[in-house]
Design an enzyme around this catalytic site. Structure first.
Site, PDB file in Angstrom:
ATOM      1  N   ASP A   1       0.827  -1.206   0.000  1.00 46.02           N
ATOM      2  CA  ASP A   1       0.000   0.000   0.000  1.00 46.02           C
ATOM      3  C   ASP A   1       0.866   1.263   0.000  1.00 46.02           C
ATOM      4  OD1 ASP A   1      -2.386   1.373   0.068  1.00 46.02           O
ATOM      5  OD2 ASP A   1      -3.199   0.243   1.754  1.00 46.02           O
TER       6      ASP A   1
ATOM      7  N   ASP B   1     -11.033   1.759  -3.330  1.00 45.32           N
ATOM      8  CA  ASP B   1     -11.659   1.401  -2.054  1.00 45.32           C
ATOM      9  C   ASP B   1     -13.178   1.493  -2.158  1.00 45.32           C
ATOM     10  OD1 ASP B   1      -9.307   0.890  -0.765  1.00 45.32           O
ATOM     11  OD2 ASP B   1      -9.135   2.848   0.177  1.00 45.32           O
TER      12      ASP B   1
HETATM   13  C1  GLA Z   1      -5.994   1.837   1.997  1.00 44.57           C
HETATM   14  C2  GLA Z   1      -6.327   0.682   1.081  1.00 44.57           C
HETATM   15  C3  GLA Z   1      -7.339  -0.216   1.748  1.00 44.57           C
HETATM   16  C4  GLA Z   1      -6.797  -0.712   3.054  1.00 44.57           C
HETATM   17  C5  GLA Z   1      -6.394   0.456   3.943  1.00 44.57           C
HETATM   18  C6  GLA Z   1      -5.672  -0.019   5.173  1.00 44.57           C
HETATM   19  O1  GLA Z   1      -7.086   2.683   2.147  1.00 44.57           O
HETATM   20  O2  GLA Z   1      -6.797   1.140  -0.147  1.00 44.57           O
HETATM   21  O3  GLA Z   1      -7.677  -1.291   0.893  1.00 44.57           O
HETATM   22  O4  GLA Z   1      -5.690  -1.556   2.814  1.00 44.57           O
HETATM   23  O5  GLA Z   1      -5.540   1.347   3.253  1.00 44.57           O
HETATM   24  O6  GLA Z   1      -5.294   1.010   5.998  1.00 44.57           O
END
Ligand code: GLA
Length: 685
Positions: A441, A506
């Site tokens: 990430d 997301d």
């Molecule tokens: C980001 C990612 C999510 C998740 C969160 C975790 O928003 O896009 O899928 O992994 O971080 O903190």
């Protein structure tokens, strides 16, 4: 020696004209042609113009009578601001071209490399600039090449976006003056890669000339189209911050690769070319990918509120519905009850996992699933042991307040000590836990992005991240990686050589996601498209959607689940298990062959496979205002018959139509409500 250079692809050609001592001139980039004797150029100067015409070359200079977009801008403390080549060597065969240029006045040399892949029809272009002077050279801009767009160009299709709304398509008429899109956030961005499609006269999804580019780079970028005579020029490259790139005497700088393609078969033709090129660059060898396993990701099911018992129970429920890879997302780190602390300290939280993650990983493996783990290596919370020990390791600008985002700072990836530290931390996790998958990430943009010397460090940041990922991959070749950045903020052909999957957004709302996924598919193939079934109401939008719609949209990519099956009622859990089985039956077809997108009034469709065997998804976004139009499938042709099955988690009905009927009149649809999706299998009878 012939006066022209021709690179020939499957359906496209590039024709350049050699000139004495200068960069070769553009004569054609578009449909496949046999140039024969090159027609003469119009060398008559226009009125009120320099007496000698400066036609468009692959590497236009600056300040010497050509006034279009230059390949580079550079200077030595204000001097040597002009650029013009006085020697040129060319090495070429049918698909590869190397142009070596030098400017003895500005004391620079340039090597441009073009490779036209005859299978994908994608042209890969890069350039290396060398400072041959004895003092530093400051670089303002440098692109791999300037490309010509024909006078018949009509429309620019590009993408914009933000967190939860990635890849929003924008169509604009060709500009009277210029068009540009700059990314200065230090990351690819939620609008997708630095890329665009230019539709020529009459072009649509399926037909007509389309030129397209995408930059293989995960940082700042600049795309620009400028009017140039009757046509336009196109430049795509990195965007540099002031003073960012200075070349010491003898030093060289290489641009990211630019992928450029022409297709006579509309937007789908151009995207199919990109898909082939990305597949051949992906970390799996050639197009040999193993079946994409069904994921369950813990994030939206549990967020930070997790412990070993909950995770084990979630894994049991995942295995029971057919999940094949279980990914533990954020929330497992020591000192990280929420997103305010703990990032950077890659130690497990023993309050949540008393014996570490091993028991959970073992449990997952015993259930027959792979175990994957979320990491965010480039980041640190100020409230972390790492930050307290090494406050100087974060990107910063002396005298300026640090800019936090999601309560976090960005580690300076240009530093070897930072990269070594991160390598050791991730290497240890991978070694201890036999993890086969990392969700990598990157949850913020870069601001106060200065290095220890106080200089802008955007380029070096991307180079450092790439170096770390490459080192991890070399040490752990069996581990797959997913690129995520607050959803789909780092999706591009640069990182696509290092990861097998992208987290597209997301936003798991099926209708939002259907749009986002179509944008993703403009550049990247469906097997790299992370697509999960989320909860209803959607956490991102609050909209309520039936499980069939959420599952159908996720089937358009690499399928996964991001909810706790315990919160589904029995009927929905059975339906989800049915959709997982459907995905497994069809994933080979869904992840190979060509993807076609199309639309009819009131509906969007996506077909994947080949004309003899297609999977077709039809999505209704808005409430239909009338009866639905039949779906015309232009890739089907000839007189044969096609068997059509409506697929579902449980049911399938069958009908037979002629291919020419389906291509020209279209597939009649069952009654469909707003926010619904239907999946069909079409097979030559
Ligand atoms: C980001 C990612 C999510 C998740 C969160 C975790 O928003 O896009 O899928 O992994 O971080 O903190």
């Amino acid at each position: 020696m012939s006066d022209h250079i021709v690179l020939t692809g499957r359906r496209s050609s590039l024709v350049l004209e050699r000139v004495a001592n200068g960069a070769p001139l553009w004569r054609h980039w578009g449909a496949r042609v046999t140039p024969g004797d090159l027609p003469p150029r119009d060398e008559q100067p226009l009125s009120f113009s320099p007496d000698v015409v400066v036609p468009l070359s692959t590497a236009p200079g600056f300040g010497l009578g050509g006034f279009g977009q230059p390949l580079l801008t550079a200077h030595r403390d204000g001097r040597d601001f002009s650029c013009g080549w006085d020697s040129c060597e060319v090495e070429a065969n049918e698909t590869q071209l190397v142009i070596r240029l030098s400017d003895s006045v500005a004391r620079i040399a340039l090597e441009q490399r073009f490779a036209l892949d005859p299978v994908s029809d994608v042209l890969t272009i890069s350039a290396t600039l060398t400072n041959r002077g004895d003092g530093p050279l400051a670089l303002g801009s440098l692109v791999p090449a300037i490309l010509p767009l024909p006078p018949s160009s009509k429309t620019i299709r590009s993408f914009t976006g933000r967190h939860n709304a990635e890849f929003q398509e924008v169509r604009e008429a060709m500009p009277a003056h210029g068009w540009q899109r700059e990314e200065r956030r230090g990351l690819t961005g939620h609008g997708g890669p630095a890329g665009l499609f230019v539709l020529g006269d009459g072009a649509d999804w399926h037909h007509g000339p389309v030129h397209a580019v995408q930059l293989a780079w995960s940082g700042n970028s600049r795309l620009s189209i400028e009017r140039d005579g009757p046509g336009w020029t196109l430049a795509a490259g990195e965007w540099f911050a002031p003073g960012e790139i200075r070349l010491a005497a003898g030093e060289a700088f290489t641009t990211p690769e630019l992928l450029a393609t022409f297709s006579p078969d509309g937007l789908n033709g151009a995207s199919a070319n990109f898909h082939q090129a990305i597949r051949s660059r992906a970390p799996w060898a050639g197009s040999e990918l193993r079946p994409r396993p069904v994921h369950l990701n813990s994030w939206e099911g549990l967020y930070f509120g997790q412990n070993e018992a909950q995770l084990m129970a979630l894994a049991d429920r995942a295995a029971a519905i057919g999940v094949e890879r279980f990914v533990l997302d954020d929330g497992w780190l020591r000192g990280r009850p929420d997103d305010r602390s703990g990032l950077g300290d890659w130690q497990v939280d023993h309050a949540k996992y008393p014996d570490g993650l091993e028991p959970l990983a073992d449990h997952v493996r015993k259930l027959g699933m792979e175990f994957g783990l979320w990491v965010e290596p480039e980041m640190v919370n100020p409230d972390s042991d790492l930050y307290r020990a090494h406050p100087d390791w974060s990107l910063h600008i002396a005298g300026r307040a640090m800019v936090t985002a999601r309560n976090q700072l960005v580690l300076d990836m240009s530093r070897a000590d930072v990269r070594d530290h991160l390598f050791d931390a991730i290497d240890a996790l991978l070694g201890e836990l036999a993890i086969t998958y990392l969700k990598w990430d990157h949850n913020r943009h870069l601001a106060t992005a200065g290095d220890a010397d106080g200089r802008a460090s955007y380029h070096a940041q991307v180079a450092g991240s790439y170096a770390l990922i490459d080192r991890i991959r070399a040490a752990h070749p069996g581990v797959e990686i997913e690129s995520c950045a607050g959803g789909g903020g780092r999706i591009d052909a640069g990182i696509a050589t290092r990861v097998e999957r992208f987290w597209a957004s997301d936003n798991l709302d099926a209708v939002s996601r259907a749009i986002i996924q179509r944008g993703f598919l403009a550049f990247m193939p469906p097997e790299m498209l992370g697509a999960h079934v989320g909860a209803s109401p959607s956490h991102a939008t609050g909209r309520v959607q039936p499980i069939e719609v959420r599952a159908g949209v996720a089937l358009c990519g690499h399928f996964g689940v991001e909810l706790d099956p315990a919160r589904l009622n029995d009927a929905d859990r059975d339906l989800l298990a049915g959709w997982i089985a459907t995905y497994k039956t069809h994933r080979d077809r869904l992840h190979s062959g060509q993807t076609w997108l199309g639309e009819e009034p009131g509906l969007l469709w996506q077909a994947v496979g080949d004309p003899a065997h297609l999977i077709l998804f039809v999505t209704i976004i808005d409430p239909p205002t009338d009866r639905l139009a039949p779906v015309r499938l232009p890739m089907l042709a000839g007189d044969g018959d096609i068997g059509v099955r409506l697929l579902g988690a449980v049911d399938a009905t069958t009908a037979t139509y002629s291919a020419s009927w389906l291509a020209n009149t279209g597939l009649p649809l069952p009654h469909m409500a707003a926010h619904s999706i239907a999946m069909f299998e079409l097979k030559a009878a």
